[in-house]
Design an enzyme around this catalytic site. Structure first.
Site, PDB file in Angstrom:
ATOM      1  N   LYS A  99       4.609  -2.665  18.557  1.00  5.70           N
ATOM      2  CA  LYS A  99       3.382  -3.416  18.278  1.00  5.70           C
ATOM      3  C   LYS A  99       3.320  -4.682  19.120  1.00  5.70           C
ATOM      4  CE  LYS A  99       2.843  -2.145  13.371  1.00  5.70           C
ATOM      5  NZ  LYS A  99       1.616  -1.363  13.362  1.00  5.70           N
TER       6      LYS A  99
ATOM      7  N   ARG B   7     -13.098   7.624   5.405  1.00  3.53           N
ATOM      8  CA  ARG B   7     -14.367   8.188   4.925  1.00  3.53           C
ATOM      9  C   ARG B   7     -15.539   7.592   5.694  1.00  3.53           C
ATOM     10  NH1 ARG B   7     -14.756  11.822   1.069  1.00  3.53           N
ATOM     11  NH2 ARG B   7     -13.193  11.966  -0.579  1.00  3.53           N
TER      12      ARG B   7
ATOM     13  N   GLY C  10       4.273   2.841   7.248  1.00  2.00           N
ATOM     14  CA  GLY C  10       4.891   1.553   7.548  1.00  2.00           C
ATOM     15  C   GLY C  10       5.966   1.243   6.533  1.00  2.00           C
ATOM     16  N   SER C  11       5.655   0.333   5.620  1.00  4.27           N
ATOM     17  CA  SER C  11       6.627  -0.097   4.622  1.00  4.27           C
ATOM     18  C   SER C  11       6.988   1.027   3.657  1.00  4.27           C
ATOM     19  CB  SER C  11       6.041  -1.263   3.830  1.00  4.27           C
ATOM     20  OG  SER C  11       5.332  -2.128   4.692  1.00  4.27           O
TER      21      SER C  11
ATOM     22  N   GLY D 279      -1.004   1.804   4.011  1.00  2.00           N
ATOM     23  CA  GLY D 279      -0.939   2.019   2.566  1.00  2.00           C
ATOM     24  C   GLY D 279      -0.391   3.363   2.142  1.00  2.00           C
TER      25      GLY D 279
END
Lengths: 294, 203
Positions: free
Chosen positions: A81, A165, A235-236, A214
């Site tokens: 990143k 969406r 990610g996390s 998320g």
């Protein structure tokens, strides 16, 4: 006669990552766990998003030594990143031959007016988006892959769902538009006409469209794939969970078999605790990462 | 046995990788395409493509039951591996993280041309077995494998300079580049002609 760094060669790598899981890692040890679990690529960063939230301060590109260590450890593509607009960080990442750069809202933005001119680079870029207009602005700047922003470091899938969406429903609308409508719509959503025309023709984004922000469970991965994502970033969700290796494997498996509820049930059985999560709706506006960039 | 009136059914191993572009190329040529993720899905296809992607990921996502079904399938049906798919069909022992199927005697180097910043487009010279072979083919090499040592039984179908980049032996086709990314369907047509010639074609 070999031509490197062509746009087709950049998008080509994004195509190869489809159906896979790209995992955030901070060091070589985590990268090895990710590769052994079946990750299709790893994303090197200084701290996972959940820790960036907790610690605060300026989040920057990872230390070069860490990235090199990761490159020496794994055979899969290594992404890293850089901050939004920080083209010097991107130049450094290109110089050490990372395979993909994420110009990411998860790090602290370096430029409040301009994203990086990504056409100038040989290495491909991925950028986040919340809607079709943002996706097409990034593609016009040279992004070879788009991902949803979601809300990184929360373990709450609601924002990634909203963003995916939104993109998919806008794509469906665009497909029914005549030329005049398209011009007006482009102005409304701030999207360049050329890219908008490509979307109308393809019924898809002109580059691969992945989900991020998320994702914490195998079911989350399946949900995003069923909504139209072509691969997922976690990610996390992995290294902040209780048993990263097992969870990583389960999410990889769930991404391949995303349409098969029986197989999803199998891998959703007996997993150790997921990451500590945050309900996005209870968070103050200034703590949101997805509003960074434009 | 040619059954020209029934479209051939091509399977795409869809564990991970670039199966959508192959699908589009084959459909444009009139083939029916099925995604294959489990061994029972193999029963419905006349031929199979193992696409580009990551060979470590494919290794992990391939249970032994699917692996043995694939090996058996390849003994009597056309199978095409592109990039990572080529690695999976080879006998390479160069990387312990990859467990290839070992269907053709071939040693390859993963990422033999270098990392992504060295991925490239290059003009390929074709063997006369390909249609309109005088016209070069645009080859996309994405972190591509490189042929290190091949058995003499593998016939070369395309060269980058003088280096072999497309190979065939019987019903096994291998390309280290990505014909599905080129706007040129000659390799996909060649593969479909392999199905027409194959005796095990379902009807």
């Amino acid at each position: 006669m070999k031509k490197t760094g062509t746009y087709a060669a950049k998008v080509g790598l994004a195509e190869m990552l489809k159906g896979g899981v790209i995992m955030d890692v901070t060091d070589a040890k985590q990268a090895k766990i990710a590769e052994d679990a079946g990750a299709v690529a790893v994303m090197a960063l200084e701290r996972v998003p959940a820790d960036i939230r907790r610690d605060g301060g300026v989040a920057r590109m990872s230390d070069v030594a860490k990235i090199k260590e990761i490159q020496q450890t794994v055979s899969i593509p290594v992404m890293a990143k850089c901050r939004i607009g920080h083209f010097a960080e991107a130049q450094i990442l290109e110089a050490i031959e990372v395979d993909f750069i994420d110009e990411s809202e998860v790090l602290t933005p370096a430029d409040e007016n301009y994203h990086i001119d990504k056409h100038k680079f040989t290495v491909p870029f991925v950028c986040g988006c919340r809607n079709l207009g943002e996706a097409l602005r990034r593609i016009a700047e040279g992004a070879a892959m788009i991902r949803t922003k979601g809300e990184a470091g929360t373990g709450d899938i609601v924002e990634a769902v909203r963003h995916m969406r939104d993109v998919m429903s806008s794509i469906r609308r665009v497909q029914t538009m005549g030329d005049e409508e398209l011009v007006r719509y482009g102005k409304e959503i701030g999207a360049p006409l050329e890219q908008l025309k490509q979307v109308r023709e393809l019924g898809l984004l002109p580059v691969p469209n992945f989900a991020a922000g998320g994702i914490a469970t195998p079911a989350d991965a399946s949900l995003m794939m069923q909504l139209g994502a072509q691969a997922v970033f976690v990610g996390s969700g992995i290294f902040k969970s209780e048993d990263p290796a097992a969870r990583a494997q389960a999410i990889v498996y769930a991404t391949t078999h995303y349409k098969d509820p029986h197989k999803l049930a199998e891998v959703s059985t007996g997993l150790a605790k997921a990451m500590e999560s945050l309900d996005v709706r209870s968070m103050p506006e200034k703590e949101l990462l997805s509003t960074r960039g434009w | 046995m040619v059954k020209a009136n029934i479209p051939p059914v091509a399977g795409l191993l869809a564990l991970q990788g670039d199966f959508e572009k192959h699908k589009a190329a084959l459909r444009a040529l009139g083939a029916e395409v099925i995604e294959v993720r489990t061994e029972d899905q193999l029963e419905h296809v006349d031929a199979l493509i193992i696409p580009g992607g990551e060979s470590t990921t494919m290794t992990i996502l391939m249970p032994d039951s699917l692996r043995s079904s694939l090996i058996q399938f390849a003994s009597s049906h056309p199978v095409w591996g592109t990039c990572a798919g080529m690695i999976m069909l080879s006998t390479t022992r160069s990387d312990s993280r990859v467990r290839p199927l070992g269907l053709v005697d071939l040693e390859v180097e993963r990422m033999g041309f270098g990392r992504q910043v060295f991925s490239f487009e290059g003009e390929l010279r074709l063997s006369e077995r390909l249609a309109e072979h005088e016209r070069p083919f645009k080859g996309f090499f994405i972190r591509a494998p490189r042929v290190k040592e091949k058995s003499k039984e593998l016939e070369v179908l395309a060269w980058l300079n003088d280096e072999p980049v497309a190979l065939i032996k019987g019903n096994i086709l291998l390309t280290s580049f990505h014909p599905e990314l080129a706007e040129d369907d000659r390799f996909h047509r060649f593969f479909l002609s392999m199905i027409d010639k194959s005796s095990s074609r379902k009807g």
